[in-house]
Motif scaffolding. Structure first.
Motif, PDB file in Angstrom:
ATOM      1  N   ASP A  58     -65.376  -1.012  -0.263  1.00  0.00           N
ATOM      2  CA  ASP A  58     -64.169  -1.520  -0.914  1.00  0.00           C
ATOM      3  C   ASP A  58     -62.927  -0.715  -0.530  1.00  0.00           C
ATOM      4  O   ASP A  58     -61.830  -1.269  -0.426  1.00  0.00           O
ATOM      5  N   THR A  59     -63.103   0.591  -0.332  1.00  0.00           N
ATOM      6  CA  THR A  59     -61.965   1.432   0.040  1.00  0.00           C
ATOM      7  C   THR A  59     -61.428   1.042   1.413  1.00  0.00           C
ATOM      8  O   THR A  59     -60.217   0.854   1.598  1.00  0.00           O
ATOM      9  N   ARG A  60     -62.310   0.915   2.374  1.00  0.00           N
ATOM     10  CA  ARG A  60     -61.892   0.545   3.731  1.00  0.00           C
ATOM     11  C   ARG A  60     -61.272  -0.851   3.746  1.00  0.00           C
ATOM     12  O   ARG A  60     -60.272  -1.093   4.436  1.00  0.00           O
ATOM     13  N   SER A  61     -61.847  -1.757   2.980  1.00  0.00           N
ATOM     14  CA  SER A  61     -61.321  -3.118   2.908  1.00  0.00           C
ATOM     15  C   SER A  61     -59.891  -3.132   2.367  1.00  0.00           C
ATOM     16  O   SER A  61     -59.021  -3.837   2.897  1.00  0.00           O
ATOM     17  N   LEU A  62     -59.642  -2.327   1.329  1.00  0.00           N
ATOM     18  CA  LEU A  62     -58.304  -2.297   0.743  1.00  0.00           C
ATOM     19  C   LEU A  62     -57.313  -1.613   1.677  1.00  0.00           C
ATOM     20  O   LEU A  62     -56.148  -2.023   1.771  1.00  0.00           O
ATOM     21  N   LEU A  63     -57.754  -0.588   2.382  1.00  0.00           N
ATOM     22  CA  LEU A  63     -56.896   0.057   3.380  1.00  0.00           C
ATOM     23  C   LEU A  63     -56.498  -0.939   4.469  1.00  0.00           C
ATOM     24  O   LEU A  63     -55.330  -0.998   4.883  1.00  0.00           O
ATOM     25  N   GLN A  64     -57.457  -1.719   4.933  1.00  0.00           N
ATOM     26  CA  GLN A  64     -57.180  -2.704   5.980  1.00  0.00           C
ATOM     27  C   GLN A  64     -56.215  -3.781   5.488  1.00  0.00           C
ATOM     28  O   GLN A  64     -55.294  -4.178   6.209  1.00  0.00           O
ATOM     29  N   GLU A  65     -56.424  -4.234   4.271  1.00  0.00           N
ATOM     30  CA  GLU A  65     -55.537  -5.253   3.708  1.00  0.00           C
ATOM     31  C   GLU A  65     -54.122  -4.698   3.540  1.00  0.00           C
ATOM     32  O   GLU A  65     -53.132  -5.397   3.780  1.00  0.00           O
ATOM     33  N   THR A  66     -54.042  -3.434   3.127  1.00  0.00           N
ATOM     34  CA  THR A  66     -52.739  -2.794   2.949  1.00  0.00           C
ATOM     35  C   THR A  66     -52.000  -2.695   4.280  1.00  0.00           C
ATOM     36  O   THR A  66     -50.806  -3.002   4.368  1.00  0.00           O
ATOM     37  N   LEU A  67     -52.709  -2.277   5.318  1.00  0.00           N
ATOM     38  CA  LEU A  67     -52.098  -2.166   6.642  1.00  0.00           C
ATOM     39  C   LEU A  67     -51.620  -3.530   7.139  1.00  0.00           C
ATOM     40  O   LEU A  67     -50.513  -3.651   7.690  1.00  0.00           O
ATOM     41  N   LYS A  68     -52.421  -4.546   6.934  1.00  0.00           N
ATOM     42  CA  LYS A  68     -52.042  -5.895   7.357  1.00  0.00           C
ATOM     43  C   LYS A  68     -50.782  -6.359   6.630  1.00  0.00           C
ATOM     44  O   LYS A  68     -49.861  -6.923   7.237  1.00  0.00           O
ATOM     45  N   HIS A  69     -50.731  -6.103   5.339  1.00  0.00           N
ATOM     46  CA  HIS A  69     -49.568  -6.504   4.543  1.00  0.00           C
ATOM     47  C   HIS A  69     -48.319  -5.738   4.973  1.00  0.00           C
ATOM     48  O   HIS A  69     -47.244  -6.318   5.137  1.00  0.00           O
ATOM     49  N   TYR A  70     -48.465  -4.433   5.179  1.00  0.00           N
ATOM     50  CA  TYR A  70     -47.321  -3.622   5.588  1.00  0.00           C
ATOM     51  C   TYR A  70     -46.796  -4.066   6.949  1.00  0.00           C
ATOM     52  O   TYR A  70     -45.586  -4.121   7.177  1.00  0.00           O
ATOM     53  N   SER A  71     -47.715  -4.383   7.858  1.00  0.00           N
ATOM     54  CA  SER A  71     -47.309  -4.803   9.199  1.00  0.00           C
ATOM     55  C   SER A  71     -46.508  -6.100   9.154  1.00  0.00           C
ATOM     56  O   SER A  71     -45.572  -6.301   9.931  1.00  0.00           O
ATOM     57  N   SER A  72     -46.859  -6.977   8.219  1.00  0.00           N
ATOM     58  CA  SER A  72     -46.145  -8.251   8.102  1.00  0.00           C
ATOM     59  C   SER A  72     -44.744  -8.073   7.541  1.00  0.00           C
ATOM     60  O   SER A  72     -43.891  -8.959   7.685  1.00  0.00           O
ATOM     61  N   ARG A  73     -44.489  -6.925   6.914  1.00  0.00           N
ATOM     62  CA  ARG A  73     -43.176  -6.670   6.312  1.00  0.00           C
ATOM     63  C   ARG A  73     -42.254  -5.879   7.233  1.00  0.00           C
ATOM     64  O   ARG A  73     -41.132  -5.562   6.857  1.00  0.00           O
ATOM     65  N   ASN A  74     -42.716  -5.558   8.429  1.00  0.00           N
ATOM     66  CA  ASN A  74     -41.957  -4.683   9.324  1.00  0.00           C
ATOM     67  C   ASN A  74     -41.203  -5.440  10.404  1.00  0.00           C
ATOM     68  O   ASN A  74     -40.877  -4.895  11.447  1.00  0.00           O
TER      69      ASN A  74
ATOM     70  N   SER B 206     -49.110   4.403  10.159  1.00  0.00           N
ATOM     71  CA  SER B 206     -49.904   5.216  11.089  1.00  0.00           C
ATOM     72  C   SER B 206     -50.977   6.005  10.341  1.00  0.00           C
ATOM     73  O   SER B 206     -52.095   6.192  10.847  1.00  0.00           O
ATOM     74  N   THR B 207     -50.642   6.459   9.126  1.00  0.00           N
ATOM     75  CA  THR B 207     -51.633   7.171   8.320  1.00  0.00           C
ATOM     76  C   THR B 207     -52.736   6.221   7.871  1.00  0.00           C
ATOM     77  O   THR B 207     -53.922   6.584   7.854  1.00  0.00           O
ATOM     78  N   LEU B 208     -52.367   5.013   7.516  1.00  0.00           N
ATOM     79  CA  LEU B 208     -53.363   4.008   7.149  1.00  0.00           C
ATOM     80  C   LEU B 208     -54.332   3.760   8.306  1.00  0.00           C
ATOM     81  O   LEU B 208     -55.550   3.697   8.112  1.00  0.00           O
ATOM     82  N   GLU B 209     -53.793   3.630   9.499  1.00  0.00           N
ATOM     83  CA  GLU B 209     -54.635   3.393  10.671  1.00  0.00           C
ATOM     84  C   GLU B 209     -55.610   4.550  10.887  1.00  0.00           C
ATOM     85  O   GLU B 209     -56.787   4.336  11.207  1.00  0.00           O
ATOM     86  N   ALA B 210     -55.114   5.776  10.708  1.00  0.00           N
ATOM     87  CA  ALA B 210     -55.969   6.949  10.898  1.00  0.00           C
ATOM     88  C   ALA B 210     -57.090   6.994   9.862  1.00  0.00           C
ATOM     89  O   ALA B 210     -58.245   7.299  10.184  1.00  0.00           O
ATOM     90  N   LEU B 211     -56.761   6.687   8.619  1.00  0.00           N
ATOM     91  CA  LEU B 211     -57.768   6.706   7.559  1.00  0.00           C
ATOM     92  C   LEU B 211     -58.825   5.625   7.778  1.00  0.00           C
ATOM     93  O   LEU B 211     -60.019   5.852   7.569  1.00  0.00           O
ATOM     94  N   ILE B 212     -58.383   4.461   8.202  1.00  0.00           N
ATOM     95  CA  ILE B 212     -59.324   3.369   8.477  1.00  0.00           C
ATOM     96  C   ILE B 212     -60.279   3.768   9.599  1.00  0.00           C
ATOM     97  O   ILE B 212     -61.487   3.512   9.540  1.00  0.00           O
ATOM     98  N   GLY B 213     -59.736   4.425  10.622  1.00  0.00           N
ATOM     99  CA  GLY B 213     -60.556   4.843  11.750  1.00  0.00           C
ATOM    100  C   GLY B 213     -61.604   5.873  11.380  1.00  0.00           C
ATOM    101  O   GLY B 213     -62.663   5.952  12.013  1.00  0.00           O
ATOM    102  N   ARG B 214     -61.324   6.664  10.337  1.00  0.00           N
ATOM    103  CA  ARG B 214     -62.271   7.703   9.919  1.00  0.00           C
ATOM    104  C   ARG B 214     -63.382   7.166   9.032  1.00  0.00           C
ATOM    105  O   ARG B 214     -64.415   7.804   8.861  1.00  0.00           O
ATOM    106  N   LEU B 215     -63.162   6.004   8.434  1.00  0.00           N
ATOM    107  CA  LEU B 215     -64.179   5.428   7.546  1.00  0.00           C
ATOM    108  C   LEU B 215     -65.065   4.474   8.340  1.00  0.00           C
ATOM    109  O   LEU B 215     -64.626   3.411   8.766  1.00  0.00           O
ATOM    110  N   GLN B 216     -66.282   4.843   8.525  1.00  0.00           N
ATOM    111  CA  GLN B 216     -67.200   4.027   9.312  1.00  0.00           C
ATOM    112  C   GLN B 216     -67.866   2.937   8.467  1.00  0.00           C
ATOM    113  O   GLN B 216     -68.169   1.855   8.957  1.00  0.00           O
ATOM    114  N   GLU B 217     -68.079   3.251   7.195  1.00  0.00           N
ATOM    115  CA  GLU B 217     -68.782   2.306   6.327  1.00  0.00           C
ATOM    116  C   GLU B 217     -67.828   1.237   5.800  1.00  0.00           C
ATOM    117  O   GLU B 217     -66.708   1.529   5.374  1.00  0.00           O
ATOM    118  N   ALA B 218     -68.263  -0.003   5.830  1.00  0.00           N
ATOM    119  CA  ALA B 218     -67.441  -1.119   5.342  1.00  0.00           C
ATOM    120  C   ALA B 218     -67.595  -1.236   3.830  1.00  0.00           C
ATOM    121  O   ALA B 218     -68.445  -1.963   3.328  1.00  0.00           O
TER     122      ALA B 218
END
Length: 224
Positions: free
Chosen positions: A92-108, A78-90
């Motif tokens: 490297d940071t936003r990309s890694l946050l998105q990849e992290t969220l995707k990976h975590y979701s697949s493990r749940n 949920s924190t990852l989702e919030a941080l991604i939502g606050r970053l408007q610019e695409a």
């Protein structure tokens, strides 16, 4: 191994001054150097790690490990989702946050129905929540420990097993992730506080220590 860790700690101390990193130093290496003794202690005291290395870890125990880890991954998603939502610019940071969220979701996918365990602590300092790179650094304590384990699993005395093979496969994606984070941190380290980064990482490594201590696979086996 302990001697190596002490040497790394001393080397890390030499890369710090009262104002932060000395010129040319890597913040990533310094942060890890201050926590490697702690990580090594976790490996040496973890029955999970010892059983995995000896080829005696049962599939049931490994499944229990994955379920407990999934509780943590769900908690931070949920924190990852919030941080991604606050970053408007695409970037490297936003990309890694998105990849992290995707990976975590697949493990749940195999979450237990029990309440969160006592070891689960998901409170982060405001600095971590304000700066996504610090948050990714906090998450990396779990991954760094896995990477350290992976190195240990290549040594003498390791007994191959189906569970160990599964663990290696699960860890491979984590290795790629940690390399991306290291590159990102080294690009941004000029804007980061070295002392705060060290403390954030050490605190999350303590959380990992509580996690591995609480696994108690033997107790889980007795209940069945």
């Amino acid at each position: 191994m302990k001697c190596v860790c002490v040497c790394l700690l001393l080397a890390s101390v030499s890369l710090l001054s009262s104002s932060g990193l000395v010129p040319g130093a890597s913040l990533w290496d310094v942060v890890w150097g201050f926590s490697e003794l702690q990580a090594d202690e976790i490996l040496r005291s973890s029955s999970f790690f010892q059983e995995l290395r000896a080829g005696n870890l049962t599939q049931r125990c490994y499944t229990h490990f994955l379920q407990q880890e999934a509780l943590y991954l769900t908690g931070v998603s949920s924190t990852l989702e919030a941080l991604i939502g606050r970053l408007q610019e695409a970037d490297d940071t936003r990309s890694l946050l998105q990849e992290t969220l995707k990976h975590y979701s697949s493990r749940n996918q195999s979450l237990p129905g029990s309440p969160p365990p006592q070891w689960l602590r998901l409170s982060f300092p405001s600095l971590v929540l304000d700066d996504p790179v610090y948050f990714l650094l906090a998450l990396s304590a779990r991954v760094q420990l896995r990477v350290l384990m992976a190195g240990e699993m290549m040594g003498v005395g390791v007994k191959e097993s189906r569970v160990l093979q599964q663990w290696r496969e699960d860890t491979q994606e984590e290795v790629t992730w940690i390399l991306r984070l290291r590159k990102l941190m080294e690009e941004r380290q000029g804007h980061m506080d070295a002392f705060k980064a060290i403390n954030i990482f050490r605190e999350q490594m303590m959380n990992q220590k509580s996690f591995y201590k609480a696994l108690a696979c033997d107790e889980e086996e007795k209940k069945r």
